[in-house]
Every structure is written in structure tokens, then in C-alpha cells.
Design a protein around this motif. Structure first.
Motif, short mmCIF file in Angstrom:
data_model
loop_
_atom_site.label_atom_id
_atom_site.label_comp_id
_atom_site.label_asym_id
_atom_site.label_seq_id
_atom_site.Cartn_x
_atom_site.Cartn_y
_atom_site.Cartn_z
N CYS A 61 24.00 -47.58 -25.73
CA CYS A 61 24.61 -46.58 -24.84
C CYS A 61 25.86 -45.94 -25.40
O CYS A 61 26.68 -46.59 -26.04
CB CYS A 61 24.93 -47.24 -23.51
N HIS A 63 28.12 -44.64 -23.42
CA HIS A 63 29.20 -44.81 -22.44
C HIS A 63 29.94 -46.13 -22.67
O HIS A 63 29.49 -46.97 -23.45
CB HIS A 63 28.65 -44.72 -21.02
N CYS A 65 31.16 -48.48 -20.10
CA CYS A 65 31.35 -49.30 -18.90
C CYS A 65 31.75 -50.72 -19.33
O CYS A 65 31.04 -51.36 -20.11
CB CYS A 65 30.08 -49.32 -18.06
N TYR A 67 31.79 -53.58 -17.99
CA TYR A 67 31.02 -54.76 -17.57
C TYR A 67 29.67 -54.84 -18.28
O TYR A 67 28.91 -55.78 -18.06
CB TYR A 67 30.78 -54.71 -16.05
N CYS A 68 29.36 -53.85 -19.11
CA CYS A 68 27.98 -53.73 -19.61
C CYS A 68 27.88 -54.09 -21.08
O CYS A 68 28.69 -53.67 -21.90
CB CYS A 68 27.51 -52.30 -19.39
N ASN A 70 25.46 -53.16 -23.01
CA ASN A 70 24.70 -52.17 -23.78
C ASN A 70 25.55 -51.26 -24.66
O ASN A 70 25.04 -50.45 -25.41
CB ASN A 70 23.86 -51.29 -22.84
N ASN A 71 26.89 -51.38 -24.55
CA ASN A 71 27.73 -50.55 -25.41
C ASN A 71 28.60 -51.42 -26.33
O ASN A 71 29.53 -50.94 -26.95
CB ASN A 71 28.64 -49.65 -24.57
N ALA A 106 19.64 -47.16 -21.06
CA ALA A 106 20.99 -46.78 -21.47
C ALA A 106 20.92 -45.32 -21.92
O ALA A 106 19.84 -44.78 -22.13
CB ALA A 106 21.45 -47.68 -22.61
N PRO A 141 23.66 -41.27 -15.41
CA PRO A 141 24.81 -40.41 -15.13
C PRO A 141 24.73 -39.15 -16.00
O PRO A 141 24.31 -39.24 -17.15
CB PRO A 141 26.01 -41.27 -15.56
N LYS A 177 32.82 -41.48 -17.98
CA LYS A 177 32.05 -40.84 -16.90
C LYS A 177 33.00 -40.42 -15.79
O LYS A 177 33.99 -41.08 -15.53
CB LYS A 177 31.00 -41.80 -16.34
S1 SF4 Z 1 23.86 -48.65 -19.91
FE1 SF4 Z 1 24.68 -47.83 -17.99
S2 SF4 Z 1 26.17 -49.37 -17.34
FE2 SF4 Z 1 25.76 -49.75 -19.53
S3 SF4 Z 1 27.33 -48.58 -20.64
FE3 SF4 Z 1 25.54 -47.26 -20.42
S4 SF4 Z 1 25.91 -46.06 -18.56
FE4 SF4 Z 1 27.30 -47.82 -18.52
#
Ligand code: SF4
Length: 375
Positions: A61, A63, A65, A67-68, A70-71, A106, A141, A177
Motif C-alpha cells: 500500500c 498509504h 495508516c 495500524y496497518c 500493508n505499508n 491495499a 479511499p 488520506k
Molecule cells: S491497506 Fe488500507 S489500512 Fe492499510 S495502509 Fe493501505 S489504505 Fe491504510
């Protein structure tokens, strides 16, 4: 990488998203191998009502975030090509192991490209593999409006995660975001698709406890969402820190808080409680605290409403009594037309939990202890 291994990894990554599904040990008991069970979710106790394959199209990803995972850059980038995923799902579906698909992603390189892949997977499922069952697709998003309408063409349900109750809290969880533009505006477009008859339903998710919001903040958001949009329901996810993320050291949120908010949601949607009423269940810190039964808390803080005379009260008044649900209230109204209730025990045949209700009701002959006995 083998498709099955990819499914396993991208299925695990999708498990943070609440769509009503919970991982079921029963799947393993039913003989589905452990390596499969992480992306199969039994949703038969929810209104998704089927075994779902829950998976991400991609796990990488752009982004941030907090808590995630994926980044984080700490995991291997994985991505399904649309036909690979549609074909795999079809194999599981034809083997009777899943009945529906929950597909999220993601935002891999840019939102248009990531959404294009989701749309194409769903299109192949519907047109090439002739799948007529349940498909729940995630709106990412910043997704453009025309792509939201494309997603709606193939989905039974769309969802977009608002994650927090408002802008301030959202900014604590990431910087890439914009709450109003990238999420709220897209939710309005999804609502437009629903109002135009292009979509069966849509949902959202709020993470509890990651950004410090109170239960009052959550109630305000629920109230405005249900008033202003045709949102089907809100899922709550109690925050759990994930290793390797910026919030890995933040304290986890109790699942009980999500349980309390689901109760409140039910009171608003099914029992017809309004915002002012549910607010009565909150303590001085604007939270439900350790309360186990929110309806009971609300009743204790609303003494002017009680006792309710079961022989004369309206359906709405009966529904405010702890221990009386929609079926019980209807039965009371039906049965009192034939014969008035004299004793509390006569209410048992209506399905009412008499022990719970008796301090809040009266009949011609009987009235129990006053509510003040609880205070
Ligand atoms: S996958 Fe979703 S929650 Fe995780 S960083 Fe990307 S936008 Fe944010």
C-alpha cells in the motif's frame, strides 16, 4: 509462489476487515485443512449468511495508516491477477467450500489501477465463471465516482471503512488520506449508487480505541450515518496492535466495547431508540464502562418512563423495558386484547424475560420493587 500459498497470505491480511465473518474452528473440524481456513469465514450467524472467501487482491500500500501492516515494507509484496483469483475462487466454490467472496485490497500503485483489478476480478467471476452468488467488494479511499458505480455493477454489497469517527481522530492514524474528501465524499457516492437502485447494500467499519474516541463520539457518528445515508450497518473492530506497525505498542481495545456498541446499534435500528435515549447509558466519561446490558443501563437512567403498564402501554413503550424484545412486545399487545394481564408470571408465554422486566412494569394487580432499588 503457489496460488494456495498466496491465498493463505492475502487471506490472513484481509482478516482485519470486519464484514461480519469470524474465523470458525468448525471449518477445521469439518475437515477443511488449516491452510485453507484462514481465508474462509463462516458468516452464517450474520446477514452475510454464507461461507465467505475473504481475501486481498494485493497487500502492498502507498498509504501510511499507522495500524496497518500493508505499508510496513516488512512483508513480501503479493498480488493476484484478476483471472488467477477468479479461477481460484471458482474452484473453491464449485467444491462447495465457499459460497461468497469478500474482496478488498491495499492501494498498490494508484487507486485507479488497484480498483481496476478488483472490478476485473468481479467481472470475470460474473461473466466468465457465471458466479451468481454473494460478492462483497471494498471501495478504496480516493476511488473515483465512475469506478464506484462499476464496482456496484458486480457487487451485492460495497463497503468503505471510515475507520474513525471524524477528521481529528483520523489524522492521528495516518497522513496520506483526507477524511472528508477521500472517505466521506466516496461514502456519499456509494449512497447515491444505492439510492439510484444500482446497489443492494453498503456498510462501513470503525476501529475502536486506536485514536482515543469516546463512545459518545461513536454514537454521534452512528446517528449521523443512519440519518443521512442508506447505510445498511456499521461494523466495529476493537483495535489490536499489530507487530511491525507504528502502533505496535499501543494498548489493545477490549472486545467488550465492540459488543456494547453492537448492542447500541441494535437498539437504534431494531428497537427504534433515538440518539438522546442511547446517550443515557453513558457514564461521566462518555463511555459505557463495564456495562453488560446497555438497554438496562438506559432504563436505569430514565426512571420517568417506568413503570410501564403492560395492559395499556404502546409498542414503543414496551420496547424500552429490559427483558421485552420486539416479539415479546408484539405478543403482549396481541394477547392483552383477549385478556388483560393480572400477574407477572402470565407474561412468560409471550417470551418476555419476566425476572428482568418485573422492576420496570406493572399490571392491574402487581408492581414489583421500584427502579430506585437498583440505583
Ligand atoms: S491497506 Fe488500507 S489500512 Fe492499510 S495502509 Fe493501505 S489504505 Fe491504510
Amino acid at each position: 509462489m503457489q496460488t494456495l500459498e498466496k491465498l493463505q497470505k492475502l487471506g490472513m491480511a484481509a482478516s482485519w476487515d470486519s464484514c461480519g465473518g469470524v474465523k470458525q474452528k468448525s471449518l477445521r473440524k469439518a475437515g477443511i485443512p488449516a491452510s485453507h481456513a484462514d481465508f474462509i469465514h463462516d458468516c452464517s450467524n450474520t446477514n452475510e449468511n454464507c461461507k465467505l472467501m475473504k481475501v486481498l487482491q494485493s497487500n502492498s500500500c502507498i498509504h501510511d495508516c499507522k495500524y496497518c501492516v500493508n505499508n510496513s515494507g516488512k512483508q513480501k509484496k503479493l498480488e493476484f491477477e484478476p483471472d488467477e483469483l477468479a479461477r481460484s475462487f471458482t474452484a473453491f466454490e464449485r467444491a462447495g467450500m465457499v459460497q461468497g467472496l469478500f474482496l478488498s485490497s491495499a492501494v498498490c500503485r494508484n487507486v485507479e489501477k488497484s480498483t481496476e483489478k478488483i472490478v476485473e476480478t468481479a467481472r470475470l467471476l460474473r461473466q466468465k465463471y457465471r458466479f451468481r452468488g454473494y460478492v462483497h467488494l471494498k471501495v478504496l479511499p480516493t476511488t473515483p465516482k465512475d469506478q464506484i458505480f462499476e464496482l456496484a455493477r458486480y457487487a451485492n454489497r460495497l463497503s468503505l471503512n471510515l475507520e474513525t469517527t471524524g477528521t481529528g481522530f483520523f489524522e492521528e492514524l495516518g497522513s496520506t488520506k483526507d477524511y472528508k474528501n477521500d472517505l466521506e465524499k466516496r461514502l456519499k457516492w456509494i449512497d447515491e449508487a444505492k439510492r439510484k437502485g444500482k446497489l443492494t447494500s453498503f456498510t462501513t467499519q470503525l476501529i475502536l480505541g486506536a485514536a482515543g474516541e469516546t463512545d459518545l463520539d461513536v454514537l454521534k457518528r452512528m446517528d449521523s450515518l443512519y440519518k443521512d445515508t442508506m447505510l445498511h450497518r456499521i461494523y466495529f473492530s476493537a483495535f489490536k496492535p499489530v507487530k511491525g506497525t507504528a502502533l505496535e505498542k499501543r494498548q489493545e481495545e477490549k472486545d467488550h466495547r465492540a459488543y456494547q456498541l453492537y448492542q447500541t446499534d441494535w437498539l437504534m435500528k431494531v428497537y427504534g431508540f433515538n440518539f438522546k435515549e442511547v446517550k443515557l447509558g453513558l457514564n461521566e466519561e462518555e463511555r459505557f464502562g463495564n456495562a453488560r446490558d446497555i438497554k438496562f443501563e438506559i432504563a436505569l437512567n430514565n426512571p420517568n418512563l417506568f413503570p410501564v403498564d403492560v395492559n395499556n402501554a404502546s409498542l414503543e413503550e414496551l420496547l424500552r423495558v429490559p427483558g421485552i424484545g420486539p416479539k415479546g412486545a408484539e405478543q403482549i399487545v396481541k394477547q392483552r386484547e383477549k385478556k388483560k394481564f393480572k400477574e407477572f408470571k402470565e407474561l412468560k408465554k409471550t417470551g418476555v424475560i419476566v425476572k428482568r422486566a418485573q422492576s420496570f412494569i406493572e399490571t392491574d394487580r402487581q408492581r414489583q420493587a421500584r427502579i430506585s432499588a437498583f440505583l
